[in-house]
Design an enzyme around this catalytic site. Structure first.
Site, PDB file in Angstrom:
ATOM      1  N   ASP A  91       0.846  -1.188   0.000  1.00 34.24           N
ATOM      2  CA  ASP A  91       0.000   0.000   0.000  1.00 34.24           C
ATOM      3  C   ASP A  91       0.881   1.238   0.000  1.00 34.24           C
ATOM      4  OD1 ASP A  91      -3.251   0.268   0.744  1.00 34.24           O
ATOM      5  OD2 ASP A  91      -2.084   2.102   1.067  1.00 34.24           O
ATOM      6  N   ILE A 129       2.996   2.945  -6.468  1.00 34.06           N
ATOM      7  CA  ILE A 129       3.127   2.096  -7.656  1.00 34.06           C
ATOM      8  C   ILE A 129       3.290   2.899  -8.939  1.00 34.06           C
ATOM      9  CG2 ILE A 129       1.922   0.107  -6.676  1.00 34.06           C
ATOM     10  CD1 ILE A 129      -0.529   1.015  -8.417  1.00 34.06           C
ATOM     11  N   ASN A 184      -4.872  -4.156  -7.456  1.00 37.71           N
ATOM     12  CA  ASN A 184      -6.096  -3.551  -6.934  1.00 37.71           C
ATOM     13  C   ASN A 184      -5.953  -2.055  -6.691  1.00 37.71           C
ATOM     14  OD1 ASN A 184      -8.669  -3.463  -5.131  1.00 37.71           O
ATOM     15  ND2 ASN A 184      -7.012  -2.786  -3.793  1.00 37.71           N
ATOM     16  N   TYR A 236     -10.344   8.702 -14.721  1.00 39.20           N
ATOM     17  CA  TYR A 236     -10.486   7.363 -14.125  1.00 39.20           C
ATOM     18  C   TYR A 236     -10.969   6.347 -15.167  1.00 39.20           C
ATOM     19  CZ  TYR A 236     -12.016   3.843 -10.692  1.00 39.20           C
ATOM     20  OH  TYR A 236     -12.202   2.681  -9.976  1.00 39.20           O
ATOM     21  N   LYS A 280      -9.022   3.064 -16.488  1.00 39.58           N
ATOM     22  CA  LYS A 280      -9.554   1.713 -16.265  1.00 39.58           C
ATOM     23  C   LYS A 280      -9.826   0.999 -17.585  1.00 39.58           C
ATOM     24  CE  LYS A 280      -9.643   1.231 -11.748  1.00 39.58           C
ATOM     25  NZ  LYS A 280      -8.756   0.244 -11.096  1.00 39.58           N
TER      26      LYS A 280
END
Lengths: 210, 266
Positions: B50, B77, B103, B168, B172
């Protein structure tokens, strides 16, 4: 639109074959077409430039992404040079779309990945998929301004590849593509938005969007 | 008593991930923590990764307190060096990864007129580039072993979402392309790559932000007549990472209580 001249803008590579064919077709439709070349003006300056062109009066905006295909090891540097600039350009085109006025049509030229043949074309597959997401979300965002957004996706395989792979049994032509762009920019398409239309003679029948 | 036999076999089914190292990004809370716990409950050693080190520690401690194996790792990340450091630490602590669940994700909603380039770029960087960087990191491990599993988390926004999500949704949708491209690239070395695409899930992060009215609409639009909860995704994620799903690759599963076939109002 009676009494006023319809105006259109094609953004992409000024000398690109598809860009010129689209501009020619829209001109034949009676639209006064300008072209914006990404080599002449950095994408970050497109929204301001279109505002200066009285973007609110544009009836047609056609965007041809560059779909950089850069070979090499797929590391972070590759991502930053091969993928990131193309995605950043999507932001600028969204900003341009946000300045358009009621009744305008935005057409984004998609790209079908050459799935199964060029397995290393990761970058273009990501861009092709992202642009469908952009088309849908942009359509939602500008809908209440009366602006429509659609994606038209040719398939380079169907334009140049083996005819037996194409259900309609012939290669695609520029006119096949520009005809759909012309339709989407016309009042006849006034209730179509957020769609991705594959113009590929049926080549994509084995794949689904998401 | 056939009913009892079924229930018993479900409870005592052999754990599917014993001896495997499973990395779950963004697992310091919410959906990620639920997925991490599900893998740990089936025998995996879980790397809780995380951006928030404290949250990662807390989630890892919850897993170990429940009898599972987990260790916490912190990384942004979106930054290659950070990802590399975290995966080196994971290999050193838990071993070479067998499963990667991408995730981690963020949203920064804004209307087009108000969205800044930084808001665009950050969302693309975490959701899309971050997924790419983590996938890239496990390829040598998977290649050496001859198999591996990647599960990416997309979003039902790729079908239709609320206004103000172009960053977003574009990211995605790109994750879907990445999933397919990697399934093609990595299939020949024995790697399955799939995506799950959730509708809005009730987590501490989303509960307040989405608001009572929209949750009610979400519930009404699901044929199952309820909102999604983190555990609803864990089942799909663990299945796609398991041997049971060995012939499934390059697919996107909508885990949305059926909302994708029902009313999908932005």
């Amino acid at each position: 639109m009676t009494g006023t001249t319809a105006r259109g803008l094609v953004i992409g590579d000024g000398a690109g074959t598809l860009e010129r064919a689209i501009a020619g077709r829209l001109t034949a439709d009676g639209i006064v077409v300008s072209q914006l070349d990404r080599r002449d003006l950095p994408p970050r300056q497109w929204p301001a430039a279109v505002r200066d062109l009285d973007g609110a009066a544009l009836t047609a905006l056609v965007y041809v992404p560059s779909y950089l295909a850069v070979a090499g090891e797929q590391d972070e540097q590759w991502w930053d040079t091969a993928i990131e600039p193309g995605l950043a350009e999507f932001f600028d085109i969204a900003k341009v779309a946000g300045t358009l006025g009621r009744g305008a049509s935005v057409v984004i030229i998609g790209r079908a990945p050459l799935i199964g043949r060029h397995q290393t074309e990761l970058g273009s597959v990501v861009a092709e998929s992202s642009i469908i997401g952009l088309g849908r979300s942009l359509a939602i965002d500008v809908a209440r301004d009366g602006v429509r957004v659609n994606v038209v996706t040719p398939n380079s395989d169907a334009m140049t590849g083996d005819v037996p792979d194409v259900p309609l049994g012939r290669q695609g032509t520029m006119a096949d593509i520009t005809g759909v762009v012309s339709f989407l920019c016309s009042p006849a398409a006034s209730y179509i938005t957020g769609q991705c239309i594959y113009v590929d003679g049926g080549r994509s029948l084995n794949r689904h969007l998401f | 008593m056939p009913g009892m036999t079924m229930a018993t076999s479900a409870r005592t089914a052999a754990p599917r991930f014993t001896g495997q190292v499973v990395v779950v990004t963004g697992s310091g809370g919410g959906i990620g923590a639920s997925i991490a716990s599900a893998f740990a409950a089936e025998g995996a050693a879980v790397a809780v990764l995380d951006v928030n080190a404290d949250n990662a520690e807390l989630a890892a401690r919850q897993i170990t307190a429940a009898g599972g194996t987990a260790a916490a790792f912190a990384a942004d990340i979106a930054v290659g060096a950070s990802v590399r450091g975290a995966f080196d630490a994971i290999r050193g602590t838990l071993g070479s990864p067998h499963v990667l669940v991408n995730n981690a994700g963020i949203t920064i909603p804004a209307e087009i007129a108000d969205m800044t380039f930084d808001q665009w770029q950050r969302v693309i960087a975490v959701n899309l580039k971050g997924t790419f960087l983590c996938c890239r990191e496990v390829v040598p491990d998977f290649r050496a072993r001859g198999w591996g599993k990647i599960v990416n988390v997309a979003s039902m926004n790729i079908l239709a979402g609320p206004r103000g999500r172009i960053n977003y949704t574009t990211a995605k949708a790109g994750v879907v392309g990445l999933t397919r491209a990697l399934a093609l690239q990595l299939g020949p070395i024995g790697v399955n790559v799939n995506a799950i695409s959730p509708s809005a899930i009730v987590t501490p992060m989303t509960k307040e932000r989405i608001g009572e009215e929209r949750w009610a609409r979400q519930r009404d639009q699901s044929p199952l007549l309820r909102c999604g909860e983190p555990d609803d995704l864990a089942g799909a994620a663990t299945f796609l990472a398991s041997e049971q799903a060995r012939y499934v690759t390059g697919q996107v599963w909508h885990v949305c209580g059926g909302r994708s076939i029902a009313g999908l109002m932005p």
